[in-house]
Design a protein around this motif. Sequence first.
Motif, PDB file in Angstrom:
ATOM      1  N   VAL A  74       0.977  -1.135  -0.034  1.00 55.52           N
ATOM      2  CA  VAL A  74       0.075   0.053  -0.025  1.00 55.52           C
ATOM      3  C   VAL A  74       0.713   1.333   0.066  1.00 55.52           C
ATOM      4  CG1 VAL A  74      -2.098  -0.835   1.103  1.00 55.52           C
ATOM      5  CG2 VAL A  74      -0.318  -0.078   2.410  1.00 55.52           C
ATOM      6  N   GLU A  75       1.995   1.157   0.358  1.00 58.48           N
ATOM      7  CA  GLU A  75       2.976   2.288   0.326  1.00 58.48           C
ATOM      8  C   GLU A  75       4.388   2.015   0.106  1.00 58.48           C
ATOM      9  OE1 GLU A  75       3.835   6.261   2.944  1.00 58.48           O
ATOM     10  OE2 GLU A  75       2.755   4.481   3.859  1.00 58.48           O
ATOM     11  N   ALA A  76       5.256   2.526  -0.634  1.00 55.12           N
ATOM     12  CA  ALA A  76       6.617   2.131  -0.835  1.00 55.12           C
ATOM     13  C   ALA A  76       7.562   3.639  -0.986  1.00 55.12           C
ATOM     14  CB  ALA A  76       6.992   1.220  -2.135  1.00 55.12           C
ATOM     15  N   ASN A  77       8.332   3.722  -0.074  1.00 55.86           N
ATOM     16  CA  ASN A  77       9.050   5.042  -0.147  1.00 55.86           C
ATOM     17  C   ASN A  77      10.679   4.471   0.041  1.00 55.86           C
ATOM     18  OD1 ASN A  77       7.102   7.092  -0.119  1.00 55.86           O
ATOM     19  ND2 ASN A  77       6.649   5.959   1.960  1.00 55.86           N
ATOM     20  N   VAL A  78      11.520   5.510  -0.762  1.00 56.83           N
ATOM     21  CA  VAL A  78      12.929   5.299  -0.470  1.00 56.83           C
ATOM     22  C   VAL A  78      13.248   5.663   0.905  1.00 56.83           C
ATOM     23  CG1 VAL A  78      15.117   6.339  -0.944  1.00 56.83           C
ATOM     24  CG2 VAL A  78      13.581   6.124  -2.651  1.00 56.83           C
ATOM     25  N   SER A  79      13.967   4.809   1.908  1.00 57.92           N
ATOM     26  CA  SER A  79      14.207   5.191   3.228  1.00 57.92           C
ATOM     27  C   SER A  79      14.990   6.535   3.578  1.00 57.92           C
ATOM     28  CB  SER A  79      14.929   3.941   3.875  1.00 57.92           C
ATOM     29  OG  SER A  79      16.267   4.035   3.266  1.00 57.92           O
ATOM     30  N   SER A  80      14.781   7.070   4.685  1.00 61.99           N
ATOM     31  CA  SER A  80      15.495   8.185   5.266  1.00 61.99           C
ATOM     32  C   SER A  80      17.138   8.419   4.828  1.00 61.99           C
ATOM     33  CB  SER A  80      14.870   8.639   6.510  1.00 61.99           C
ATOM     34  OG  SER A  80      15.564   7.748   7.621  1.00 61.99           O
ATOM     35  N   THR A  81      17.661   7.039   5.123  1.00 58.57           N
ATOM     36  CA  THR A  81      19.087   6.762   5.076  1.00 58.57           C
ATOM     37  C   THR A  81      19.417   6.775   3.591  1.00 58.57           C
ATOM     38  OG1 THR A  81      18.952   4.497   5.175  1.00 58.57           O
ATOM     39  CG2 THR A  81      19.446   5.838   7.282  1.00 58.57           C
ATOM     40  N   GLY A  82      18.551   6.582   2.489  1.00 56.71           N
ATOM     41  CA  GLY A  82      18.560   6.446   1.100  1.00 56.71           C
ATOM     42  C   GLY A  82      19.129   5.150   0.440  1.00 56.71           C
ATOM     43  N   GLY A  83      19.488   4.306   1.423  1.00 52.17           N
ATOM     44  CA  GLY A  83      19.761   3.045   0.884  1.00 52.17           C
ATOM     45  C   GLY A  83      18.914   1.876   0.873  1.00 52.17           C
ATOM     46  N   GLY A  84      17.784   1.977   1.091  1.00 49.37           N
ATOM     47  CA  GLY A  84      16.941   0.952   1.029  1.00 49.37           C
ATOM     48  C   GLY A  84      15.541   1.630   0.816  1.00 49.37           C
ATOM     49  N   VAL A  85      14.697   0.595   0.655  1.00 51.45           N
ATOM     50  CA  VAL A  85      13.254   0.933  -0.023  1.00 51.45           C
ATOM     51  C   VAL A  85      12.284   0.360   1.344  1.00 51.45           C
ATOM     52  CG1 VAL A  85      11.205   0.733  -1.403  1.00 51.45           C
ATOM     53  CG2 VAL A  85      13.771   0.838  -2.355  1.00 51.45           C
ATOM     54  N   VAL A  86      11.420   1.345   1.885  1.00 50.89           N
ATOM     55  CA  VAL A  86      10.322   0.880   3.032  1.00 50.89           C
ATOM     56  C   VAL A  86       9.298   0.667   2.326  1.00 50.89           C
ATOM     57  CG1 VAL A  86       9.579   1.432   5.515  1.00 50.89           C
ATOM     58  CG2 VAL A  86      11.968   2.006   4.632  1.00 50.89           C
ATOM     59  N   ILE A  87       8.661  -0.432   2.616  1.00 50.56           N
ATOM     60  CA  ILE A  87       7.377  -0.783   2.234  1.00 50.56           C
ATOM     61  C   ILE A  87       6.345  -1.310   3.208  1.00 50.56           C
ATOM     62  CG2 ILE A  87       8.269  -1.507  -0.136  1.00 50.56           C
ATOM     63  CD1 ILE A  87       6.987  -4.384   0.485  1.00 50.56           C
ATOM     64  N   ARG A  88       5.094  -0.583   3.265  1.00 48.98           N
ATOM     65  CA  ARG A  88       4.049  -1.303   4.045  1.00 48.98           C
ATOM     66  C   ARG A  88       3.124  -2.085   2.957  1.00 48.98           C
ATOM     67  NH1 ARG A  88      -0.793   1.747   5.641  1.00 48.98           N
ATOM     68  NH2 ARG A  88       0.083   3.404   4.214  1.00 48.98           N
ATOM     69  N   VAL A  89       2.825  -3.298   3.808  1.00 51.53           N
ATOM     70  CA  VAL A  89       2.045  -4.342   3.197  1.00 51.53           C
ATOM     71  C   VAL A  89       0.872  -4.664   4.272  1.00 51.53           C
ATOM     72  CG1 VAL A  89       2.049  -6.736   2.754  1.00 51.53           C
ATOM     73  CG2 VAL A  89       3.922  -5.565   2.194  1.00 51.53           C
ATOM     74  N   GLU A  90      -0.217  -4.779   3.785  1.00 49.36           N
ATOM     75  CA  GLU A  90      -1.549  -5.138   4.470  1.00 49.36           C
ATOM     76  C   GLU A  90      -1.992  -6.491   4.135  1.00 49.36           C
ATOM     77  OE1 GLU A  90      -4.111  -0.944   4.743  1.00 49.36           O
ATOM     78  OE2 GLU A  90      -4.527  -2.574   3.191  1.00 49.36           O
ATOM     79  N   ARG A  91      -2.580  -7.244   5.020  1.00 49.26           N
ATOM     80  CA  ARG A  91      -2.934  -8.766   4.866  1.00 49.26           C
ATOM     81  C   ARG A  91      -4.032  -9.019   6.045  1.00 49.26           C
ATOM     82  NH1 ARG A  91       3.228 -10.550   6.735  1.00 49.26           N
ATOM     83  NH2 ARG A  91       2.462 -10.740   8.615  1.00 49.26           N
ATOM     84  N   GLU A  92      -5.038  -9.830   5.598  1.00 50.44           N
ATOM     85  CA  GLU A  92      -6.062 -10.041   6.274  1.00 50.44           C
ATOM     86  C   GLU A  92      -6.273 -11.744   6.314  1.00 50.44           C
ATOM     87  OE1 GLU A  92     -10.296  -8.581   7.923  1.00 50.44           O
ATOM     88  OE2 GLU A  92     -10.003  -8.570   5.853  1.00 50.44           O
ATOM     89  N   PHE A  93      -6.555 -12.375   7.262  1.00 50.74           N
ATOM     90  CA  PHE A  93      -6.795 -13.804   7.146  1.00 50.74           C
ATOM     91  C   PHE A  93      -8.124 -14.294   8.046  1.00 50.74           C
ATOM     92  CE2 PHE A  93      -2.192 -13.616   6.455  1.00 50.74           C
ATOM     93  CZ  PHE A  93      -2.146 -14.409   5.374  1.00 50.74           C
ATOM     94  N   GLN A  94      -8.714 -15.356   7.752  1.00 44.39           N
ATOM     95  CA  GLN A  94      -9.723 -15.763   8.428  1.00 44.39           C
ATOM     96  C   GLN A  94      -9.495 -17.262   8.626  1.00 44.39           C
ATOM     97  OE1 GLN A  94     -13.690 -14.926   6.600  1.00 44.39           O
ATOM     98  NE2 GLN A  94     -14.540 -16.709   7.679  1.00 44.39           N
ATOM     99  N   VAL A  95      -9.566 -17.630   9.954  1.00 50.14           N
ATOM    100  CA  VAL A  95      -9.260 -19.244  10.315  1.00 50.14           C
ATOM    101  C   VAL A  95     -10.460 -19.794  10.834  1.00 50.14           C
ATOM    102  CG1 VAL A  95      -6.776 -18.392  10.833  1.00 50.14           C
ATOM    103  CG2 VAL A  95      -8.516 -18.554  12.693  1.00 50.14           C
TER     104      VAL A  95
END
Length: 188
Positions: free
Chosen positions: A120-141
């Motif tokens: 749902v979101e991907a940004n270059v990290s504040s240090t500039g060396g990586g990519v920070v991504i936010r992932v959503e998921r949902e499960f029913q058991v």
Amino acid sequence: MSTTHRDTHCREIITKAVCGKGRKFSQVTHTVTPPQTPSSILGAWVINHEYEAVKASDGVEVVGTYDINIWYSYDKNKSTDVAKETVSYVELVPLSYLDSKHRASTVEVSAVATQDPNCVEANVSSTGGGVVIRVEREFQVEMVAETKVCVLVCEGGCDDLDKDADFDDGGEQDYEDLDPDLLDDEVD
């Protein structure tokens, strides 16, 4: 023939039934470090999701993996590349409903991804060396197990059962306290 209290009795039956249910939505953050320092993110996808359900003492654990693919530019937006990383996870889904009288030795669990992992979101990290991504998921058991249920048994069997069976204990019903304004005049 009307069925009376003397013609019936209860019997316990052991059957398989859904003895537990739960649902959990979560958001997680991952950091992917591409070989080159990213200038900007052009796209991020979560693919190849695989998982299985495992019984845990507090509920059901969903154990799985997925691949994160990040399309990014580097060298001051002059070149592009795709970084790929496989992520493993364990998600504990608590049971909001649990039949405490189930037979623990017969438990089978299953899980359904009601929302597959999605970036749902991907940004270059504040240090500039990586990519920070936010992932959503949902499960029913669901947890299925053997349990006891109590059923009403008619001595004469189903063929002798009067469709207008009266299971009243013989007590008079008092309808004087009913509010007539709450009753429907017409029945569809």
